[in-house]
Motif scaffolding. Structure first.
Motif, PDB file in Angstrom:
ATOM      1  N   TRP A  52      -5.053  -9.943  -0.296  1.00 15.14           N
ATOM      2  CA  TRP A  52      -6.420  -9.604  -0.688  1.00 15.14           C
ATOM      3  C   TRP A  52      -6.756  -8.156  -0.347  1.00 15.14           C
ATOM      4  N   THR A  53      -6.004  -7.534   0.542  1.00 14.26           N
ATOM      5  CA  THR A  53      -6.355  -6.182   0.997  1.00 14.26           C
ATOM      6  C   THR A  53      -6.413  -5.140  -0.116  1.00 14.26           C
ATOM      7  N   PRO A  54      -5.604  -5.234  -1.195  1.00 13.79           N
ATOM      8  CA  PRO A  54      -5.756  -4.233  -2.256  1.00 13.79           C
ATOM      9  C   PRO A  54      -7.130  -4.228  -2.906  1.00 13.79           C
ATOM     10  N   GLU A  55      -7.878  -5.330  -2.753  1.00 14.86           N
ATOM     11  CA  GLU A  55      -9.190  -5.407  -3.368  1.00 14.86           C
ATOM     12  C   GLU A  55     -10.236  -4.577  -2.624  1.00 14.86           C
ATOM     13  N   TRP A  56      -9.973  -4.242  -1.368  1.00 17.13           N
ATOM     14  CA  TRP A  56     -11.013  -3.538  -0.616  1.00 17.13           C
ATOM     15  C   TRP A  56     -10.517  -2.356   0.205  1.00 17.13           C
ATOM     16  N   TRP A  57      -9.226  -2.321   0.525  1.00 19.10           N
ATOM     17  CA  TRP A  57      -8.789  -1.341   1.518  1.00 19.10           C
ATOM     18  C   TRP A  57      -8.936   0.106   1.048  1.00 19.10           C
ATOM     19  N   ALA A  58      -8.586   0.403  -0.208  1.00 19.92           N
ATOM     20  CA  ALA A  58      -8.580   1.789  -0.676  1.00 19.92           C
ATOM     21  C   ALA A  58      -9.937   2.459  -0.531  1.00 19.92           C
ATOM     22  N   ASP A  59     -11.021   1.684  -0.646  1.00 17.96           N
ATOM     23  CA  ASP A  59     -12.375   2.242  -0.545  1.00 17.96           C
ATOM     24  C   ASP A  59     -12.979   2.094   0.845  1.00 17.96           C
ATOM     25  N   SER A  60     -12.207   1.598   1.790  1.00 15.01           N
ATOM     26  CA  SER A  60     -12.762   1.297   3.110  1.00 15.01           C
ATOM     27  C   SER A  60     -12.715   2.473   4.071  1.00 15.01           C
ATOM     28  N   ARG A  61     -11.882   3.472   3.774  1.00 16.57           N
ATOM     29  CA  ARG A  61     -11.664   4.621   4.659  1.00 16.57           C
ATOM     30  C   ARG A  61     -11.005   4.219   5.976  1.00 16.57           C
ATOM     31  N   VAL A  62     -10.472   3.022   6.023  1.00 17.05           N
ATOM     32  CA  VAL A  62      -9.727   2.576   7.201  1.00 17.05           C
ATOM     33  C   VAL A  62      -8.300   3.105   7.080  1.00 17.05           C
ATOM     34  N   PRO A  63      -7.784   3.805   8.083  1.00 15.39           N
ATOM     35  CA  PRO A  63      -6.389   4.284   8.005  1.00 15.39           C
ATOM     36  C   PRO A  63      -5.422   3.118   7.855  1.00 15.39           C
ATOM     37  N   LEU A  64      -4.340   3.356   7.156  1.00 20.10           N
ATOM     38  CA  LEU A  64      -3.356   2.297   6.961  1.00 20.10           C
ATOM     39  C   LEU A  64      -2.828   1.791   8.290  1.00 20.10           C
ATOM     40  N   GLU A  65      -2.618   2.688   9.253  1.00 16.09           N
ATOM     41  CA  GLU A  65      -2.111   2.262  10.550  1.00 16.09           C
ATOM     42  C   GLU A  65      -3.080   1.301  11.231  1.00 16.09           C
ATOM     43  N   THR A  66      -4.382   1.540  11.069  1.00 13.08           N
ATOM     44  CA  THR A  66      -5.384   0.640  11.647  1.00 13.08           C
ATOM     45  C   THR A  66      -5.342  -0.712  10.952  1.00 13.08           C
ATOM     46  N   HIS A 108       0.783  -1.232   0.000  1.00 17.06           N
ATOM     47  CA  HIS A 108       0.000   0.000   0.000  1.00 17.06           C
ATOM     48  C   HIS A 108       0.818   1.288   0.000  1.00 17.06           C
ATOM     49  N   GLU A 109       2.129   1.175   0.136  1.00 10.73           N
ATOM     50  CA  GLU A 109       2.958   2.374   0.159  1.00 10.73           C
ATOM     51  C   GLU A 109       3.948   2.455  -0.994  1.00 10.73           C
ATOM     52  N   LEU A 110       4.401   1.335  -1.501  1.00  9.22           N
ATOM     53  CA  LEU A 110       5.480   1.378  -2.483  1.00  9.22           C
ATOM     54  C   LEU A 110       5.020   1.948  -3.821  1.00  9.22           C
ATOM     55  N   SER A 111       4.090   1.268  -4.498  1.00  7.81           N
ATOM     56  CA  SER A 111       3.677   1.743  -5.808  1.00  7.81           C
ATOM     57  C   SER A 111       2.683   0.785  -6.426  1.00  7.81           C
ATOM     58  N   ASP A 112       2.310   1.094  -7.666  1.00  5.19           N
ATOM     59  CA  ASP A 112       1.414   0.210  -8.416  1.00  5.19           C
ATOM     60  C   ASP A 112       2.082  -1.121  -8.747  1.00  5.19           C
ATOM     61  N   TYR A 113       3.408  -1.163  -8.690  1.00  8.41           N
ATOM     62  CA  TYR A 113       4.100  -2.402  -9.040  1.00  8.41           C
ATOM     63  C   TYR A 113       3.691  -3.550  -8.110  1.00  8.41           C
ATOM     64  N   THR A 114       3.663  -3.280  -6.819  1.00 10.80           N
ATOM     65  CA  THR A 114       3.339  -4.349  -5.874  1.00 10.80           C
ATOM     66  C   THR A 114       1.890  -4.793  -6.026  1.00 10.80           C
ATOM     67  N   THR A 115       0.988  -3.837  -6.229  1.00 11.52           N
ATOM     68  CA  THR A 115      -0.420  -4.196  -6.425  1.00 11.52           C
ATOM     69  C   THR A 115      -0.593  -4.986  -7.716  1.00 11.52           C
ATOM     70  N   ALA A 116       0.106  -4.570  -8.759  1.00 12.43           N
ATOM     71  CA  ALA A 116       0.037  -5.301 -10.024  1.00 12.43           C
ATOM     72  C   ALA A 116       0.508  -6.740  -9.846  1.00 12.43           C
ATOM     73  N   ALA A 117       1.537  -6.927  -9.030  1.00 11.79           N
ATOM     74  CA  ALA A 117       2.080  -8.264  -8.829  1.00 11.79           C
ATOM     75  C   ALA A 117       1.070  -9.180  -8.138  1.00 11.79           C
ATOM     76  N   VAL A 118       0.469  -8.726  -7.035  1.00 15.39           N
ATOM     77  CA  VAL A 118      -0.424  -9.606  -6.289  1.00 15.39           C
ATOM     78  C   VAL A 118      -1.745  -9.812  -7.014  1.00 15.39           C
ATOM     79  N   ARG A 119      -2.192  -8.817  -7.764  1.00 13.03           N
ATOM     80  CA  ARG A 119      -3.477  -8.957  -8.450  1.00 13.03           C
ATOM     81  C   ARG A 119      -3.400  -9.795  -9.717  1.00 13.03           C
ATOM     82  N   ASN A 120      -2.217  -9.930 -10.281  1.00  9.41           N
ATOM     83  CA  ASN A 120      -2.102 -10.592 -11.575  1.00  9.41           C
ATOM     84  C   ASN A 120      -1.338 -11.902 -11.547  1.00  9.41           C
ATOM     85  N   VAL A 121      -0.810 -12.276 -10.388  1.00  5.24           N
ATOM     86  CA  VAL A 121      -0.014 -13.496 -10.348  1.00  5.24           C
ATOM     87  C   VAL A 121      -0.833 -14.706 -10.784  1.00  5.24           C
ATOM     88  N   GLY A 122      -2.119 -14.729 -10.452  1.00  8.98           N
ATOM     89  CA  GLY A 122      -2.960 -15.857 -10.849  1.00  8.98           C
ATOM     90  C   GLY A 122      -3.405 -15.804 -12.290  1.00  8.98           C
TER      91      GLY A 122
END
Length: 209
Positions: A175-189, A108-122
């Motif tokens: 799985w968190t990239p699938e829901w966290w951005a729209d959850s309004r939950v702070p990253l620290e939480t 959630h902090e590095l970049s789109d690269y990490t999200t791309a990796a976990v979302r597309n590995v399958g």
């Protein structure tokens, strides 16, 4: 996130162009997935003509593989560094929690690269998946060692299947990239909750007085 070195034959301008192409591909892959990541869209997002991509990559698949590998390596590097910085007397279960936090922050902090990796590995084609298997196995061994240390030091609950527990933890984090951005939950939480669930879910039962 650190990016892969470009060939020495590229000029600084060419290197910057290649990075724009990679970054655009990472963003589109993280949003749409492999199936709908078209070279024309990637080129438009990078501000280049589509044929220019072939100066850097022989094919669409080669570009996608480069992006996903960068994401995987970036996550592994973040987790490995976090563990190496711990005191030598840190309990093994606490090391797992540190790995959980580092993995989440990489996502959630590095970049789109990490999200791309976990979302597309399958979604990767079989041949691409096989070529990247070594990276995945190396990172898996990092977690395997942590769980084995915790077991050997008596910090895990009795009868826990290590591989299943490991895959469940990593799967939940990925799985968190699938829901966290729209959850309004702070990253620290998010980080704190994940660490607490991991710690209390894995820890051995307290000894009765």
């Amino acid at each position: 996130m650190a990016t892969a070195e470009v060939p020495r034959t590229l000029t600084d301008k060419s290197a910057r162009t290649q990075e724009r192409i990679r970054a655009a591909a990472a963003r589109i892959l993280s949003e749409r997935g492999i199936a709908t990541a078209r070279l024309g869209d990637i080129a438009a997002a990078a501000g280049v003509q589509a044929p220019a991509i072939y100066y850097y990559y022989a094919s669409r698949e080669e570009l996608i593989e480069d992006v996903i590998r960068l994401g995987q390596i970036g996550t592994e590097a973040r987790v490995t560094q976090a563990i190496e910085e711990l005191d030598g007397h840190t309990p093994a279960l606490e090391k797992i929690c540190v790995a959980v936090e580092a993995h989440l922050r990489a996502l959630h902090e590095l970049s789109d690269y990490t999200t791309a990796a976990v979302r597309n590995v399958g979604q990767m084609p079989t041949e691409m998946r096989e070529r990247m298997r070594a990276d995945q196995r190396r990172y898996g061994r990092v977690w395997k060692r942590l769980f084995e240390q915790a077991r050997d030091q008596g910090e895990l609950r009795a009868g826990l299947d290590l591989r299943t527990a490991q895959l469940l933890v990593i799967g939940a984090l990925n799985w968190t990239p699938e829901w966290w951005a729209d959850s309004r939950v702070p990253l620290e939480t998010l980080v704190t909750t994940a660490c607490e669930l991991t710690r209390h879910g894995l820890a051995s039962d307290p000894v009765a007085p």
